[in-house]
Design an enzyme around this catalytic site. Structure first.
Site, PDB file in Angstrom:
ATOM      1  N   HIS A 219       0.829  -1.206   0.000  1.00  0.00           N
ATOM      2  CA  HIS A 219       0.000   0.000   0.000  1.00  0.00           C
ATOM      3  C   HIS A 219       0.866   1.260   0.000  1.00  0.00           C
ATOM      4  O   HIS A 219       0.527   2.256  -0.619  1.00  0.00           O
ATOM      5  CB  HIS A 219      -0.910   0.009   1.236  1.00  0.00           C
TER       6      HIS A 219
ATOM      7  N   ASP B  19      -5.509   6.119   2.233  1.00  0.00           N
ATOM      8  CA  ASP B  19      -5.726   4.791   1.652  1.00  0.00           C
ATOM      9  C   ASP B  19      -7.176   4.378   1.896  1.00  0.00           C
ATOM     10  O   ASP B  19      -7.691   4.506   3.014  1.00  0.00           O
ATOM     11  CB  ASP B  19      -4.764   3.789   2.316  1.00  0.00           C
TER      12      ASP B  19
ATOM     13  N   SER C  41       5.360  -9.435  -0.199  1.00  0.00           N
ATOM     14  CA  SER C  41       5.843  -9.151   1.156  1.00  0.00           C
ATOM     15  C   SER C  41       5.121  -9.929   2.244  1.00  0.00           C
ATOM     16  O   SER C  41       5.508  -9.869   3.400  1.00  0.00           O
ATOM     17  CB  SER C  41       5.688  -7.652   1.433  1.00  0.00           C
TER      18      SER C  41
ATOM     19  N   GLN D 143      12.813  -4.711  -6.868  1.00  0.00           N
ATOM     20  CA  GLN D 143      12.016  -5.419  -7.887  1.00  0.00           C
ATOM     21  C   GLN D 143      11.833  -4.683  -9.217  1.00  0.00           C
ATOM     22  O   GLN D 143      12.035  -5.284 -10.277  1.00  0.00           O
ATOM     23  CB  GLN D 143      10.655  -5.814  -7.304  1.00  0.00           C
TER      24      GLN D 143
ATOM     25  N   TRP E 223      -1.144  -6.727  -6.544  1.00  0.00           N
ATOM     26  CA  TRP E 223      -1.475  -5.737  -7.570  1.00  0.00           C
ATOM     27  C   TRP E 223      -0.245  -4.925  -7.997  1.00  0.00           C
ATOM     28  O   TRP E 223      -0.072  -4.581  -9.158  1.00  0.00           O
ATOM     29  CB  TRP E 223      -2.600  -4.822  -7.081  1.00  0.00           C
ATOM     30  N   ASN E 224       0.641  -4.620  -7.045  1.00  0.00           N
ATOM     31  CA  ASN E 224       1.838  -3.851  -7.429  1.00  0.00           C
ATOM     32  C   ASN E 224       2.727  -4.672  -8.347  1.00  0.00           C
ATOM     33  O   ASN E 224       3.197  -4.182  -9.372  1.00  0.00           O
ATOM     34  CB  ASN E 224       2.616  -3.416  -6.191  1.00  0.00           C
TER      35      ASN E 224
ATOM     36  N   ASP F  48      -6.657 -10.406  -3.275  1.00  0.00           N
ATOM     37  CA  ASP F  48      -7.058 -10.000  -4.625  1.00  0.00           C
ATOM     38  C   ASP F  48      -6.275 -10.722  -5.713  1.00  0.00           C
ATOM     39  O   ASP F  48      -6.546 -10.560  -6.901  1.00  0.00           O
ATOM     40  CB  ASP F  48      -6.837  -8.484  -4.781  1.00  0.00           C
TER      41      ASP F  48
HETATM   42  C1  UDX Z   1      -0.295  -6.933  -0.584  1.00  0.00           C
HETATM   43  C2  UDX Z   1      -1.225  -8.046  -1.087  1.00  0.00           C
HETATM   44  O1  UDX Z   1      -0.671  -9.322  -0.850  1.00  0.00           O
HETATM   45  C3  UDX Z   1      -1.556  -7.840  -2.531  1.00  0.00           C
HETATM   46  O2  UDX Z   1      -2.374  -8.880  -2.996  1.00  0.00           O
HETATM   47  C4  UDX Z   1      -2.269  -6.524  -2.686  1.00  0.00           C
HETATM   48  O3  UDX Z   1      -2.591  -6.324  -4.046  1.00  0.00           O
HETATM   49  C5  UDX Z   1      -1.385  -5.416  -2.158  1.00  0.00           C
HETATM   50  O4  UDX Z   1      -1.006  -5.689  -0.805  1.00  0.00           O
HETATM   51  P1  UDX Z   1       2.175  -7.749  -1.484  1.00  0.00           P
HETATM   52  O5  UDX Z   1       1.878  -9.154  -1.198  1.00  0.00           O
HETATM   53  O6  UDX Z   1       3.331  -7.177  -0.808  1.00  0.00           O
HETATM   54  O7  UDX Z   1       0.928  -6.788  -1.267  1.00  0.00           O
HETATM   55  O8  UDX Z   1       2.375  -7.712  -3.089  1.00  0.00           O
HETATM   56  P2  UDX Z   1       2.499  -6.560  -4.137  1.00  0.00           P
HETATM   57  O9  UDX Z   1       1.231  -5.788  -4.270  1.00  0.00           O
HETATM   58  O10 UDX Z   1       2.989  -7.193  -5.366  1.00  0.00           O
HETATM   59  O11 UDX Z   1       3.580  -5.557  -3.551  1.00  0.00           O
HETATM   60  C6  UDX Z   1       4.901  -5.920  -3.317  1.00  0.00           C
HETATM   61  C7  UDX Z   1       5.771  -4.720  -3.537  1.00  0.00           C
HETATM   62  O12 UDX Z   1       7.042  -5.022  -2.981  1.00  0.00           O
HETATM   63  C8  UDX Z   1       5.988  -4.385  -5.004  1.00  0.00           C
HETATM   64  O13 UDX Z   1       5.917  -2.999  -5.180  1.00  0.00           O
HETATM   65  C9  UDX Z   1       7.394  -4.898  -5.293  1.00  0.00           C
HETATM   66  O14 UDX Z   1       8.088  -4.131  -6.236  1.00  0.00           O
HETATM   67  C10 UDX Z   1       8.040  -4.791  -3.946  1.00  0.00           C
HETATM   68  N1  UDX Z   1       9.099  -5.809  -3.814  1.00  0.00           N
HETATM   69  C11 UDX Z   1       8.787  -7.130  -3.765  1.00  0.00           C
HETATM   70  C12 UDX Z   1      10.409  -5.377  -3.743  1.00  0.00           C
HETATM   71  O15 UDX Z   1      10.692  -4.175  -3.818  1.00  0.00           O
HETATM   72  N2  UDX Z   1      11.369  -6.319  -3.597  1.00  0.00           N
HETATM   73  C13 UDX Z   1      11.121  -7.645  -3.533  1.00  0.00           C
HETATM   74  O16 UDX Z   1      12.076  -8.425  -3.406  1.00  0.00           O
HETATM   75  C14 UDX Z   1       9.773  -8.076  -3.619  1.00  0.00           C
END
Ligand code: UDX
Length: 460
Positions: free
Chosen positions: A20, A114, A281, A336, A354-355, A375
């Protein structure tokens, strides 16, 4: 305009979780490029390194979250306790912060919050007499599904296994967000995500982290009901928007990123030869599942870079790194977006947060999807069937997990052959469209400008 030429002052309150905070931070950065002053309010464990890099972004930490063990005996209770702490910290500090900003000559014009924290709007409009803009950090499709449930046009528990919703492809029940078809271990989370709808009509602006062409039909459906604006993809712009040249690595890190060794390692690999693997994460895969992924990666004969967070490391087979030394690298966390934009990366095996989804789309990287919860299931459906930029691994019913053979087979199909070329060319098309949305005069750029001008006009 204030003395450093800022048009308006936005106080931004992200929900302090990796998935987020990242998009909020990127949105704030875009706003600064439109001449907006930002005060970003968060908790210390977010470890933001933005301060001193942008004159017009100030960070205020309202909760010292370091070393606080989340109370609760399971993830659901811990999540609720964390959420409560944030709510108390924001409620206790917001009025004081706003007052301080006014007395220092930078009055706040609007609070950007948010959408997971809709109660902020009550404080902002009710107590502070300010305007509020909700920022939705998930796909418009996901928000529309929650909106159907809120309005009662989709009943939960589900009554059918096939779901037909306006402006969406036909969905199977398990294409919906997992909290809808399987609230299971997270009984409170469905209420939390549905609460995003409680004061939609009252919010002064509704900003979504998506772009019009990506979710065309569902954006139209939402726009007919609410005055929404898409402002995404809210991803690090250094790779997609040459105007923001000063962009270093403005991602938020709750984990310590690899110092850059993984990028050097990628430099040694052939173009398109590496599978980048990350489950975000929060995902917590079972030990057997981790072992199947490890063996699948081993057998597919591609190079791979796998992000395994420290808490997951013990689940990897002991000899795995030794055996895969030549072809594989495991890191605890990586930059990433930089990895995804590296020429050596041929595909992204992802949990479909989603990110991660929109970062891959913006950078033209095809995906192997393995959604875990939340999601991610809906995002995966769109990646595979709507945007056609990836293939999903299928879980074996008998073994109740994704087998090594399936991991290997799907990676091979996304990396090599006719299907791979088709996915790659679709991914490159989305990359162009994402870039277009964020470029000067593009749909998201225009929406951001309209948002700023509109706030500005009410204060001039
Ligand atoms: C959570 C939920 O799991 C996800 O489904 C929802 O859409 C947003 O909140 P998360 O699981 O962390 O998020 O996944 P994601 O939305 O993909 O965000 C991860 C972020 O961490 C991305 O921006 C990615 O670039 C970053 N990341 C991930 C890093 O910078 N380094 C890494 O090694 C892994």
């Amino acid at each position: 305009m204030d003395e450093i030429g800022c048009r308006i002052h936005v106080l931004a309150i992200p929900y302090p979780l990796q998935g987020h905070l990242n998009p909020m931070l990127q949105l704030c950065k875009r706003l600064t490029s439109k001449g907006v002053r930002i005060t970003l309010v968060t908790i210390t464990s977010a470890r933001l390194s933005v301060q001193n890099q942008f004159e017009s972004i100030q960070i205020e930490y309202i909760l010292d979250d370091d070393n606080i063990e989340a109370e609760g005996s399971n993830d659901s209770e811990k999540g609720a306790a964390h959420f409560k702490r944030i709510q108390i910290a924001v409620s206790d500090n917001l009025a004081k912060l706003v007052e301080e900003k006014a007395s220092s000559g930078h009055p706040v014009n609007i609070v950007l919050y948010d959408s997971m924290m809709p109660w902020i709007l009550e404080i902002v409009q009710g107590q502070l007499g300010l305007k509020g803009a909700a920022f939705f950090t998930q796909a418009c499709a996901v928000s529309a599904i929650y909106n159907h449930i809120h309005r009662g046009t989709l009943k939960v528990p589900l009554e059918t296994s096939t779901i037909l919703l306006p402006s969406m492809p036909q969905l199977e029940s398990n294409d919906l967000p997992s909290f809808v078809y399987n609230p299971g271990p997270y009984p409170d989370v469905l209420d939390l995500v549905l609460a995003q709808n409680i004061n939609l009509e009252k919010s002064d602006w509704l900003l979504f982290n998506s772009f019009d062409k990506l979710e065309n039909e569902v954006v139209t459906w939402l726009t007919e009901r609410y005055p929404i604006k898409t402002i995404g993809p809210s991803t690090p712009s250094m790779y997609t928007d040459k105007r923001l040249k000063d962009d270093k690595d403005y991602t938020v890190n709750f984990f310590t990123p690899d110092s850059g060794a993984c990028l050097k390692w990628l430099d040694t690999k052939e173009t398109g030869s590496v599978v980048y693997v990350s489950f975000g994460s929060m995902s917590d895969l079972g030990e057997n599942q981790m072992q199947e992924i490890a063996c699948g990666l081993m057998n597919c004969t591609c190079n791979f870079l796998w992000v395994v967070r420290p808490s997951e490391e013990s689940k990897i087979p002991r000899d795995f790194m030794f055996e895969s030394q030549e072809r594989g690298l495991i890191v605890n966390w990586c930059p990433q977006p930089k990895v995804l934009s590296h020429r050596a990366v041929g595909c992204f095996m992802t949990h479909c947060g989603w990110n991660s989804t929109i970062e891959a789309l913006s950078l033209g990287v095809p995906m192997v999807t393995m959604p875990v919860w939340a999601d991610q299931t809906t995002n995966s459906k769109y990646i595979v069937d709507v945007w056609k930029v990836g293939l999903r691994v299928k879980a074996s019913e008998e073994r109740e997990m994704v087998t090594r053979e399936e991991v290997e087979r799907t990676i091979r199909e996304v990396m090599h052959g006719e299907k791979a070329s088709e996915l790659r060319s679709n991914a490159l098309r989305w990359k162009e469209l994402a870039k277009e949305a964020n470029s000067e005069g593009g749909s998201s750029d225009k929406n951001i400008e309209e948002f700023v001008s509109s706030v500005e006009s009410t204060h001039s």
